[in-house]
Design a protein around this motif. Structure first.
Motif, PDB file in Angstrom:
ATOM      1  N   PHE A  78       0.827  -1.264   0.026  1.00 34.80           N
ATOM      2  CA  PHE A  78       0.303   0.010   0.084  1.00 34.80           C
ATOM      3  C   PHE A  78       0.793   1.250  -0.109  1.00 34.80           C
ATOM      4  CE2 PHE A  78      -3.056   3.410   1.775  1.00 34.80           C
ATOM      5  CZ  PHE A  78      -4.142   2.935   0.939  1.00 34.80           C
ATOM      6  N   GLN A  79       0.658   2.149  -0.945  1.00 34.81           N
ATOM      7  CA  GLN A  79       1.495   3.211  -1.110  1.00 34.81           C
ATOM      8  C   GLN A  79       0.438   4.639  -0.722  1.00 34.81           C
ATOM      9  OE1 GLN A  79       4.545   2.553  -4.694  1.00 34.81           O
ATOM     10  NE2 GLN A  79       2.426   1.374  -5.175  1.00 34.81           N
ATOM     11  N   GLY A  80       0.214   4.883   0.179  1.00 34.06           N
ATOM     12  CA  GLY A  80      -0.660   5.971   0.367  1.00 34.06           C
ATOM     13  C   GLY A  80       0.037   7.243   0.840  1.00 34.06           C
ATOM     14  N   LYS A  81      -0.950   8.338   0.929  1.00 37.25           N
ATOM     15  CA  LYS A  81      -0.496   9.629   1.452  1.00 37.25           C
ATOM     16  C   LYS A  81      -0.199   9.734   2.953  1.00 37.25           C
ATOM     17  CE  LYS A  81      -1.765  14.519   1.233  1.00 37.25           C
ATOM     18  NZ  LYS A  81      -2.599  15.395   0.891  1.00 37.25           N
ATOM     19  N   TYR A  82      -0.871   8.880   3.548  1.00 35.02           N
ATOM     20  CA  TYR A  82      -0.791   8.715   5.151  1.00 35.02           C
ATOM     21  C   TYR A  82      -0.388   7.279   5.440  1.00 35.02           C
ATOM     22  CZ  TYR A  82      -3.807  12.810   4.268  1.00 35.02           C
ATOM     23  OH  TYR A  82      -4.214  14.020   4.151  1.00 35.02           O
ATOM     24  N   TYR A  83      -0.536   6.434   4.722  1.00 38.40           N
ATOM     25  CA  TYR A  83      -0.154   4.965   5.242  1.00 38.40           C
ATOM     26  C   TYR A  83       0.775   4.245   4.211  1.00 38.40           C
ATOM     27  CZ  TYR A  83      -4.411   5.925   8.313  1.00 38.40           C
ATOM     28  OH  TYR A  83      -5.041   6.567   9.040  1.00 38.40           O
ATOM     29  N   THR A  84       1.590   3.382   4.828  1.00 38.21           N
ATOM     30  CA  THR A  84       2.563   2.541   3.852  1.00 38.21           C
ATOM     31  C   THR A  84       2.325   1.293   4.421  1.00 38.21           C
ATOM     32  OG1 THR A  84       3.888   4.219   3.323  1.00 38.21           O
ATOM     33  CG2 THR A  84       4.965   2.244   2.963  1.00 38.21           C
ATOM     34  N   VAL A  85       2.227   0.241   3.581  1.00 49.29           N
ATOM     35  CA  VAL A  85       2.479  -1.144   3.784  1.00 49.29           C
ATOM     36  C   VAL A  85       3.340  -1.966   2.869  1.00 49.29           C
ATOM     37  CG1 VAL A  85       1.184  -3.455   4.248  1.00 49.29           C
ATOM     38  CG2 VAL A  85      -0.050  -1.118   4.917  1.00 49.29           C
ATOM     39  N   THR A  86       4.369  -2.827   3.451  1.00 49.75           N
ATOM     40  CA  THR A  86       5.166  -3.264   2.513  1.00 49.75           C
ATOM     41  C   THR A  86       4.407  -4.441   1.930  1.00 49.75           C
ATOM     42  OG1 THR A  86       6.050  -4.599   4.183  1.00 49.75           O
ATOM     43  CG2 THR A  86       7.056  -2.474   3.830  1.00 49.75           C
ATOM     44  N   GLU A  87       5.252  -5.300   1.131  1.00 48.11           N
ATOM     45  CA  GLU A  87       4.559  -6.398   0.628  1.00 48.11           C
ATOM     46  C   GLU A  87       4.697  -7.580   1.570  1.00 48.11           C
ATOM     47  OE1 GLU A  87       5.688  -7.686  -3.813  1.00 48.11           O
ATOM     48  OE2 GLU A  87       7.097  -5.806  -3.448  1.00 48.11           O
ATOM     49  N   GLU A  88       5.458  -7.448   2.630  1.00 46.76           N
ATOM     50  CA  GLU A  88       5.527  -8.402   3.695  1.00 46.76           C
ATOM     51  C   GLU A  88       4.508  -8.183   4.650  1.00 46.76           C
ATOM     52  OE1 GLU A  88       8.208  -6.654   2.824  1.00 46.76           O
ATOM     53  OE2 GLU A  88       8.891  -8.459   1.168  1.00 46.76           O
ATOM     54  N   GLY A  89       3.609  -6.896   4.602  1.00 45.93           N
ATOM     55  CA  GLY A  89       2.479  -6.874   5.505  1.00 45.93           C
ATOM     56  C   GLY A  89       2.847  -5.739   6.845  1.00 45.93           C
ATOM     57  N   GLU A  90       4.460  -5.209   6.417  1.00 44.68           N
ATOM     58  CA  GLU A  90       4.635  -4.255   7.576  1.00 44.68           C
ATOM     59  C   GLU A  90       3.955  -3.051   7.419  1.00 44.68           C
ATOM     60  OE1 GLU A  90       8.638  -1.998   9.429  1.00 44.68           O
ATOM     61  OE2 GLU A  90       8.579  -3.443   7.752  1.00 44.68           O
ATOM     62  N   ILE A  91       3.199  -2.226   8.499  1.00 37.10           N
ATOM     63  CA  ILE A  91       2.497  -1.334   8.362  1.00 37.10           C
ATOM     64  C   ILE A  91       3.120  -0.057   8.876  1.00 37.10           C
ATOM     65  CG2 ILE A  91       1.014  -1.646  10.282  1.00 37.10           C
ATOM     66  CD1 ILE A  91      -1.300   0.136   8.909  1.00 37.10           C
ATOM     67  N   ARG A  92       3.068   1.210   8.256  1.00 36.22           N
ATOM     68  CA  ARG A  92       3.897   2.137   8.608  1.00 36.22           C
ATOM     69  C   ARG A  92       3.039   3.472   8.670  1.00 36.22           C
ATOM     70  NH1 ARG A  92       9.102   1.264   4.936  1.00 36.22           N
ATOM     71  NH2 ARG A  92       9.907  -0.656   5.830  1.00 36.22           N
ATOM     72  N   LEU A  93       2.828   4.399   9.517  1.00 36.12           N
ATOM     73  CA  LEU A  93       1.997   5.585   9.508  1.00 36.12           C
ATOM     74  C   LEU A  93       3.013   6.813   8.850  1.00 36.12           C
ATOM     75  CD1 LEU A  93       0.583   5.445  13.170  1.00 36.12           C
ATOM     76  CD2 LEU A  93      -0.403   4.547  11.091  1.00 36.12           C
ATOM     77  N   GLU A  94       3.253   6.306   7.635  1.00 44.16           N
ATOM     78  CA  GLU A  94       3.945   7.461   7.043  1.00 44.16           C
ATOM     79  C   GLU A  94       3.486   7.160   5.431  1.00 44.16           C
ATOM     80  OE1 GLU A  94       7.998   4.729   5.596  1.00 44.16           O
ATOM     81  OE2 GLU A  94       7.798   5.586   7.667  1.00 44.16           O
ATOM     82  N   SER A  95       3.970   8.363   4.601  1.00 41.70           N
ATOM     83  CA  SER A  95       3.609   8.501   2.962  1.00 41.70           C
ATOM     84  C   SER A  95       4.360   7.705   2.276  1.00 41.70           C
ATOM     85  CB  SER A  95       3.521   9.949   2.759  1.00 41.70           C
ATOM     86  OG  SER A  95       3.123  10.152   1.581  1.00 41.70           O
ATOM     87  N   SER A  96       3.893   7.274   1.103  1.00 36.28           N
ATOM     88  CA  SER A  96       4.851   6.774  -0.024  1.00 36.28           C
ATOM     89  C   SER A  96       4.813   7.372  -1.102  1.00 36.28           C
ATOM     90  CB  SER A  96       4.306   5.410  -0.250  1.00 36.28           C
ATOM     91  OG  SER A  96       4.362   4.431   0.888  1.00 36.28           O
ATOM     92  N   TRP A  97       4.084   8.654  -1.073  1.00 28.97           N
ATOM     93  CA  TRP A  97       4.042   9.481  -2.203  1.00 28.97           C
ATOM     94  C   TRP A  97       5.222   9.958  -2.840  1.00 28.97           C
ATOM     95  CZ3 TRP A  97      -1.295  12.502  -2.540  1.00 28.97           C
ATOM     96  CH2 TRP A  97      -2.470  11.635  -2.622  1.00 28.97           C
ATOM     97  N   ASN A  98       6.322  10.379  -2.182  1.00 23.09           N
ATOM     98  CA  ASN A  98       7.525  10.949  -2.634  1.00 23.09           C
ATOM     99  C   ASN A  98       8.135   9.681  -3.606  1.00 23.09           C
ATOM    100  OD1 ASN A  98       7.473  13.464  -1.662  1.00 23.09           O
ATOM    101  ND2 ASN A  98       8.455  12.926   0.119  1.00 23.09           N
ATOM    102  N   SER A  99       7.999   8.498  -3.256  1.00 20.01           N
ATOM    103  CA  SER A  99       8.351   7.227  -3.759  1.00 20.01           C
ATOM    104  C   SER A  99       7.900   7.164  -5.163  1.00 20.01           C
ATOM    105  CB  SER A  99       8.444   5.944  -2.896  1.00 20.01           C
ATOM    106  OG  SER A  99       8.843   4.973  -3.401  1.00 20.01           O
ATOM    107  N   VAL A 100       6.540   7.384  -5.092  1.00 17.85           N
ATOM    108  CA  VAL A 100       5.585   7.091  -6.131  1.00 17.85           C
ATOM    109  C   VAL A 100       5.861   7.990  -7.027  1.00 17.85           C
ATOM    110  CG1 VAL A 100       3.257   7.163  -6.852  1.00 17.85           C
ATOM    111  CG2 VAL A 100       3.728   6.300  -4.620  1.00 17.85           C
ATOM    112  N   ARG A 101       6.198   9.434  -6.661  1.00 21.51           N
ATOM    113  CA  ARG A 101       6.355  10.754  -7.651  1.00 21.51           C
ATOM    114  C   ARG A 101       7.936  10.273  -8.146  1.00 21.51           C
ATOM    115  NH1 ARG A 101       4.640  13.890  -3.465  1.00 21.51           N
ATOM    116  NH2 ARG A 101       2.366  15.097  -4.099  1.00 21.51           N
TER     117      ARG A 101
END
Length: 382
Positions: A78-101
């Motif tokens: 999951f590559q959200g603005k507020y949430y990130t989840v890795t393919e292994e299922g680790e959840i983080r309360l951070e944005s992935s959008w810089n990586s997406v950009r």
């Protein structure tokens, strides 16, 4: 308007949990929305996730995920603005959008307009599209055709687009949580008006073009065959309600056969046999009871008499198409190929020379058969 973070949290819950788990979690949280349903199949997946999202905060989300480890995570996490989840299922309360950009920039820098067109095409189709829908949309965007078979798979490692759906009928999907940021970057690119030259890697080989055309033909034939099967069912329902009999007999083998491509004369002979079987296998005994001349023979003759008596003014194309399809079979083999009646039937389907393109002829035959079914349904349902 749904708060942005709440909506994204709902998308996250949908990514982590299928309906059954959303239903169970909602019940455990005693959310009223779930009380109206006895079974998880009855809930709306997004609405259920949204109700949970409204109820919880981030700390509760983390507890839910810890208590209910996701069994399977699709679309690369999951590559959200507020949430990130890795393919292994680790959840983080951070944005992935810089990586997406950054990944969007890589595509645009390396692939230019073609990369832009593919991403924009999928967004235009709502974030999920078949290969041919993407091809058609790309042509609308670029103003010229482009076959994306080289580039599409290369977007998956960048987590921008994923191949989803079945093996036979796959889709290409952009994770919904990244669509807003991808749209932003594409808009910036479009405003720059930047153009690049086609690289050698983007050149489509003759083999790829042939493969593309075969896939396109397969899609068209399958779509027509599906429509034929549906129209036959609809006509049978109308006949059963009005006359107490079904017009068409079931023949799944013939339906499967007409879904197949036709590449040569031998294959055409096999395909035409299948479709004429569908014409021949009408409920002759049931139809005979509905016409004045009980001694009439021939499936098409009996259907024609039925229409003349019960639905005067019907479109003659119904019968004309059926007769010409059957004539292609009966006059094709073993009768000589220059039989005048066979040539006349070819002309009916728009072919003036022999031999015809057998693949094109087969597609036209299917369309004409479908045309007759549509005209028949329109007439008898009035």
């Amino acid at each position: 308007m749904i708060e942005e973070k709440i909506k994204e949290r709902a998308l996250l819950l949908m990514r982590l949990y299928w309906r059954d788990e959303i239903f169970r979690i909602g019940k455990e949280l005693k959310i009223p929305y779930f009380d109206q349903f006895k079974d998880y199949w009855d809930i709306d997946h997004f609405q259920g996730a949204l109700e949970i999202s409204k109820k919880i905060k981030d700390d509760e989300l983390l507890k839910i995920v810890e208590k209910n480890p996701p069994k399977y995570i699709s679309l690369g996490g999951f590559q959200g603005k507020y949430y990130t989840v890795t393919e292994e299922g680790e959840i983080r309360l951070e944005s992935s959008w810089n990586s997406v950009r950054g990944n969007v920039h890589k595509v645009l820098e390396n692939q230019g307009d073609r990369g832009y067109a593919i991403l924009q095409a999928i967004i235009n189709k709502g974030g999920r599209a078949t290969y041919f829908e993407i091809v058609d949309e790309i042509e609308e965007i670029l103003g010229k055709p482009y076959i994306p078979s080289y580039l599409l798979p290369r977007l998956q490692p960048l987590k921008l687009v994923f191949k989803t759906g079945s093996r036979r009928y796959p889709d290409w999907t952009m994770p919904p949580e990244i669509i807003p940021v991808v749209k932003e970057e594409l808009a910036k690119y479009k405003n720059l008006g930047k153009k690049i030259q086609v690289t050698s890697e983007e050149t489509i080989s003759t083999r790829e073009e042939i493969s593309f055309q075969v896939l396109r033909s397969d899609q068209r034939i399958a779509k027509i065959a599906d429509e034929i099967a549906q129209k036959r069912r609809e006509i049978n329902l109308i006949f059963a309600n009005k006359f107490g009999v079904k017009l068409f007999k079931d023949n799944e083998m013939a339906i499967l056969d007409i879904r197949r491509l036709c590449a040569n004369e031998d294959e055409f002979n096999n395909r035409i046999q299948a479709i004429t079987t569908l014409i021949d296998e009408m409920n002759v005994e049931g139809l005979k009871k509905l016409v004045a001349d009980r001694n009439l023979t021939g499936t098409i003759n009996i259907l024609e008499a039925f229409l003349e008596e019960h639905f005067p003014g019907y479109s003659k194309e119904i019968i004309t198409n059926f007769r010409n399809i059957v004539r292609l079979r009966s006059k094709k083999y073993p009768i000589h190929r220059d039989d005048p009646k066979f040539i006349d039937s070819l002309k009916h389907f728009g072919f003036r020379t022999y031999p015809p393109d057998w693949g094109e002829l087969w597609e036209v035959v299917l369309k004409k058969y479908l045309e007759s079914l549509k005209l028949l349904k329109e007439r008898i349902e009035k």
